[in-house]
Design a protein around this motif. Structure first.
Motif, short mmCIF file in Angstrom:
data_model
loop_
_atom_site.label_atom_id
_atom_site.label_comp_id
_atom_site.label_asym_id
_atom_site.label_seq_id
_atom_site.Cartn_x
_atom_site.Cartn_y
_atom_site.Cartn_z
N LEU A 195 4.44 -9.73 -7.07
CA LEU A 195 4.45 -8.58 -6.17
C LEU A 195 5.84 -8.33 -5.59
N PHE A 196 6.60 -9.39 -5.38
CA PHE A 196 7.95 -9.26 -4.83
C PHE A 196 8.86 -8.46 -5.76
N VAL A 197 8.76 -8.72 -7.05
CA VAL A 197 9.62 -8.03 -8.01
C VAL A 197 8.95 -6.79 -8.60
N ALA A 198 7.72 -6.49 -8.24
CA ALA A 198 6.96 -5.39 -8.83
C ALA A 198 7.63 -4.02 -8.70
N PRO A 199 8.29 -3.70 -7.60
CA PRO A 199 8.86 -2.34 -7.50
C PRO A 199 9.88 -2.00 -8.59
N GLY A 200 10.61 -2.98 -9.10
CA GLY A 200 11.61 -2.64 -10.09
C GLY A 200 11.79 -3.66 -11.20
N GLY A 201 11.02 -4.71 -11.19
CA GLY A 201 11.16 -5.75 -12.19
C GLY A 201 12.27 -6.72 -11.85
N LEU A 202 12.49 -7.68 -12.70
CA LEU A 202 13.49 -8.72 -12.44
C LEU A 202 14.91 -8.18 -12.41
N ALA A 203 15.21 -7.17 -13.22
CA ALA A 203 16.58 -6.69 -13.33
C ALA A 203 16.89 -5.55 -12.35
N LEU A 207 12.78 -6.02 -1.21
CA LEU A 207 13.84 -5.95 -0.20
C LEU A 207 14.49 -4.57 -0.15
N PHE A 208 14.40 -3.80 -1.22
CA PHE A 208 15.05 -2.50 -1.28
C PHE A 208 14.13 -1.35 -0.88
N LEU A 209 12.89 -1.64 -0.57
CA LEU A 209 11.96 -0.60 -0.17
C LEU A 209 12.20 -0.19 1.28
N GLU A 210 11.81 1.02 1.61
CA GLU A 210 11.97 1.52 2.98
C GLU A 210 10.69 2.20 3.42
#
Length: 174
Positions: A124-132, A137-140
């Protein structure tokens, strides 16, 4: 040291716990087959994990910077309490309410459910954009709020829910 260093250490420790969680759970379960209590086996495995954390912190302090070792030690203790100890203890308490198991068995099922929660939280932590790409942390705004609340729920309730699923699967087989 800059604030980015502490965040990087926190990410390394968190993902280290994700990787270590199945090892800890399986090692405790395997050791418990030779001991009377799962709690004693888990305590032994936890002591080894604490020793490894201390060795890494000491190596960082000796070879990199004393501040780096201190920061790693503080972050490792905090992350272990938030991502391991609290969820497993809370899961044990919930399983105690949801099942007829004794305290040692509820600890066992919560511990065996903990890796499922940790791996799910990492996904779930990497779900917004994948590993790369971007992670949580970049969501707002609302997306960040929903993502962080979901992570908190998965980490906190995951060991109990996965432990209960494992318990139900074992009970159906037996």
């Amino acid at each position: 040291m800059e604030p980015g260093f502490v965040g990087a250490i926190a990410l390394v420790v968190s993902f280290g716990l994700v990787v270590a969680s199945p090892v800890v759970a399986v090692a405790a379960w395997a050791l418990s087959t030779r001991r009377d209590s799962f709690g004693d086996a888990l305590g032994t495995v936890a002591a080894v994990a604490v020793g490894l954390f201390a060795a890494v912190a000491t190596a960082l302090a000796a070879f990199v910077d004393p501040g780096a070792g201190l920061i790693f030690g503080v972050v490792a203790v905090a992350a272990s309490l938030v991502l391991a100890v609290f969820p497993v203890v809370f899961g044990r308490q919930l399983l105690d309410r949801w099942t007829v198991l004794d305290a040692d068995e509820t600890l066992q099922y919560a511990t065996l459910g903990w890796p499922v929660a940790m791996v799910t939280s990492a996904a779930l932590f990497v779900a917004p954009g994948g590993l790369a790409r971007y992670n949580v942390l970049f969501l707002e705004g609302l997306a960040a709020t929903v993502a962080w609340l979901t992570l908190v729920l998965v980490v906190t309730l995951g060991p109990a829910v996965a432990g209960l699923a494992l318990y139900n699967a074992v009970e159906r087989v037996v």
